[in-house]
Design an enzyme around this catalytic site. Sequence first.
Site, PDB file in Angstrom:
ATOM      1  N   HIS A 194      -2.662  -1.206  -3.392  1.00 33.68           N
ATOM      2  CA  HIS A 194      -3.803  -0.338  -3.013  1.00 33.68           C
ATOM      3  C   HIS A 194      -3.651   0.736  -3.931  1.00 33.68           C
ATOM      4  O   HIS A 194      -2.826   1.682  -3.742  1.00 33.68           O
ATOM      5  CB  HIS A 194      -3.926   0.066  -1.648  1.00 33.68           C
ATOM      6  CG  HIS A 194      -4.166  -1.089  -0.635  1.00 33.68           C
ATOM      7  ND1 HIS A 194      -3.856  -1.090   0.717  1.00 33.68           N
ATOM      8  CD2 HIS A 194      -4.602  -2.430  -0.788  1.00 33.68           C
ATOM      9  CE1 HIS A 194      -4.443  -2.036   1.506  1.00 33.68           C
ATOM     10  NE2 HIS A 194      -4.531  -2.963   0.596  1.00 33.68           N
ATOM     11  N   SER A 238       0.722  -1.183   0.092  1.00 34.50           N
ATOM     12  CA  SER A 238       0.051  -0.081  -0.071  1.00 34.50           C
ATOM     13  C   SER A 238       1.029   1.319   0.105  1.00 34.50           C
ATOM     14  O   SER A 238       1.908   1.440  -0.883  1.00 34.50           O
ATOM     15  CB  SER A 238      -1.048   0.035   1.248  1.00 34.50           C
ATOM     16  OG  SER A 238      -1.743   1.108   1.167  1.00 34.50           O
ATOM     17  N   MET A 281      -0.236   1.276   5.152  1.00 40.16           N
ATOM     18  CA  MET A 281      -0.852   1.408   6.438  1.00 40.16           C
ATOM     19  C   MET A 281      -1.901   0.566   6.416  1.00 40.16           C
ATOM     20  O   MET A 281      -2.451  -0.211   5.576  1.00 40.16           O
ATOM     21  CB  MET A 281      -1.462   2.947   6.380  1.00 40.16           C
ATOM     22  CG  MET A 281      -2.449   3.235   5.246  1.00 40.16           C
ATOM     23  SD  MET A 281      -3.234   4.992   5.567  1.00 40.16           S
ATOM     24  CE  MET A 281      -4.250   5.075   4.291  1.00 40.16           C
TER      25      MET A 281
END
Length: 356
Positions: A198, A171, A292
């Site tokens: 992501h 991510s 995260m």
Amino acid sequence: MTGATPRAVVVDDSHFMRTMLSDMLDDGGVDVVATAADGAEAVTAVLEHEPDVVTMDLEMPDVDGLEAVERIMAERPTPILMLSAHTADGADVTFEALDAGAVDFFTKPGGEVSTQMSSKETQLVQKVKAVAGADVDGGHASSRSSSERPSERPTRTDSEYEGATVLIASSTGGPTVVERVVGALPRDADFRIIVVQHMPDAFTERFADRLDAASEYDVREASDGDRIGGGEALVAPGGSHLVVAGAGGDRLRVKLTEDPPEHGVRPAADVTMQSAAETVDGPLVGVVLTGMGADGAEGARAIRDAGGHVIAQDEASSAVFGMPKRAIELGAVDDVLAGDDVPDGILDATRIEVNA
């Protein structure tokens, strides 16, 4: 980050957008210490206020966002979140900004800007706070030259490896790390690789193109019903979960779904990893890189429970040590490695003894 409340500089050539972004961040617990209308003002503001994070518009007159990133990273390295147009051209320039040192990006909405942007307020604040905690000052030093190509390292024979499936989750801070990892894997290992980064649609296709150019593998954005064999890689498309739906004849079949987001994201690595753990009959390696949140932790545990091997990126080389940390805390990780040591970790996990 210098304190509990992150300090930000907001950069955008639109006065309306600067005001709206500043209000959103202030309401979300981020202290906006300065704003700037172009890249030159941005550099000056960063040097004067020494913020924890910068939100950087891409398209601005005179000094644009890309040049501003380059100057800031040269003069005072600071975590930067790019604000990008949701277009293919915006994706290309955004990846250049990530190459130049920006940590992550956030897509500006089209259409009725104020309405759509307000609906993204929580997501924006979370992203800014995550980027504010990123390590951009020496945390990403490579353990090998990033220009070293797989062909420049010793060639291994096909018989040294089991034809493994490699699942990569990442991510915030991930695109450049994924590029280095996939780019360092030799084609003779004959892996089947699936990447869940992501990232919104309009960006994942460009990301797949970059991975294809940077590696010896044939990389493409996944489509529903796709099949991949050894030497091929798929990138989960933005907005869809990628499910490993079948395995046979040394090939994997995937399907795409629009099931609800998990951990607030779609694609989610947990979906892909858990489906692979249930479906793939053969060597399986899970890799959880910088980012995260908690996505990838349950998927990593499913891979390990199925007899696979799991690698997590270490804190020192992670821009944001969220996803790897959760996987480690869950007891789902076999090896914790620096980002640039991950390729060799994958090869070591899949190498078999060769009879003399």
